[in-house]
Design an enzyme around this catalytic site. Sequence first.
Site, PDB file in Angstrom:
ATOM      1  N   SER A 141       0.863  -1.182   0.000  1.00  0.00           N
ATOM      2  CA  SER A 141       0.000   0.000   0.000  1.00  0.00           C
ATOM      3  C   SER A 141       0.897   1.229   0.000  1.00  0.00           C
ATOM      4  O   SER A 141       1.856   1.308   0.775  1.00  0.00           O
ATOM      5  CB  SER A 141      -0.905   0.000   1.228  1.00  0.00           C
ATOM      6  OG  SER A 141      -1.744   1.135   1.224  1.00  0.00           O
ATOM      7  N   GLU A 142       0.576   2.195  -0.851  1.00  0.00           N
ATOM      8  CA  GLU A 142       1.483   3.327  -1.031  1.00  0.00           C
ATOM      9  C   GLU A 142       1.621   4.208   0.202  1.00  0.00           C
ATOM     10  O   GLU A 142       2.536   5.029   0.282  1.00  0.00           O
ATOM     11  CB  GLU A 142       1.030   4.177  -2.226  1.00  0.00           C
ATOM     12  CG  GLU A 142      -0.301   4.878  -2.012  1.00  0.00           C
ATOM     13  CD  GLU A 142      -0.796   5.558  -3.280  1.00  0.00           C
ATOM     14  OE1 GLU A 142      -1.077   6.766  -3.204  1.00  0.00           O
ATOM     15  OE2 GLU A 142      -0.905   4.900  -4.322  1.00  0.00           O
ATOM     16  N   ASN A 143       0.730   4.045   1.189  1.00  0.00           N
ATOM     17  CA  ASN A 143       0.866   4.855   2.398  1.00  0.00           C
ATOM     18  C   ASN A 143       1.870   4.254   3.384  1.00  0.00           C
ATOM     19  O   ASN A 143       2.117   4.829   4.440  1.00  0.00           O
ATOM     20  CB  ASN A 143      -0.497   5.051   3.082  1.00  0.00           C
ATOM     21  CG  ASN A 143      -1.134   3.745   3.493  1.00  0.00           C
ATOM     22  OD1 ASN A 143      -1.098   2.774   2.744  1.00  0.00           O
ATOM     23  ND2 ASN A 143      -1.732   3.707   4.662  1.00  0.00           N
ATOM     24  N   GLY A 144       2.472   3.090   3.035  1.00  0.00           N
ATOM     25  CA  GLY A 144       3.566   2.595   3.849  1.00  0.00           C
ATOM     26  C   GLY A 144       3.372   1.256   4.516  1.00  0.00           C
ATOM     27  O   GLY A 144       3.786   1.067   5.669  1.00  0.00           O
ATOM     28  N   SER A 196       7.948   4.004   0.690  1.00  0.00           N
ATOM     29  CA  SER A 196       6.989   3.321  -0.175  1.00  0.00           C
ATOM     30  C   SER A 196       7.146   3.757  -1.629  1.00  0.00           C
ATOM     31  O   SER A 196       7.172   2.928  -2.543  1.00  0.00           O
ATOM     32  CB  SER A 196       5.567   3.603   0.310  1.00  0.00           C
ATOM     33  OG  SER A 196       4.620   2.989  -0.533  1.00  0.00           O
TER      34      SER A 196
END
Length: 223
Positions: free
Chosen positions: A46-49, A88
Amino acid sequence: MALSREQLAMRVAQELQDGYYVNLGIGIPTLVANYVPEGIEVMLQSENGLLGMGQFPTEDELDADLINAGKQTVTMATGASIFDSAESFAMIRGGHVDLTVLGAFEVDVNGNIASYMVPGKLIKGMGGAMDLVAGADNIIVTMTHASKHGESKLLANCTLPLTGKGCIKKVLTDLAFIEIKDGKFHLLERAPNVSVEDIQRLTAGELVIPEHVPEMDLPEVVA
């Protein structure tokens, strides 16, 4: 009949391979986490980490601090790790993601994608989509084949501002699974009980239709 959101996620999950690192975008792509095939191991990013997303939580597993890029609560798989957004995007920009699954408003025969959200709506701007389509070679777009007004989303040329140029190779819609090559859409599979004629009628860009188009192998009933 058109595929449900869950069936779309199921069909995308069939494209996962053992050892893949996979980024799941907001919306339908997040559902793929629920349908990873048995016998393979993938790490969902997930791109938020978060690297190592699991299935959506049950009430007992719910942790309000653990969310994906769409702010939905998620679980963590064994071996998962949490880090900041910069780390990320370093993974994404560095080409370390094997498969990216994201939504779109339009895709055209040249592999261009338009996925901006309209100002004033729930999500504003393109989010991380520009980085995702620029940093990945293997991208699957999931979307409805036509808008709620019956207008095709598979076009000769995108009409909305582009998120990326020449980067999309496969599109899964609620009617069909399509490959993009040589400036044309190539029909690979059709949704159960959906005719080739219906797909052709709702595809504005040039569509190449083979002699035999198999139906997708999906469960008839989704819980």
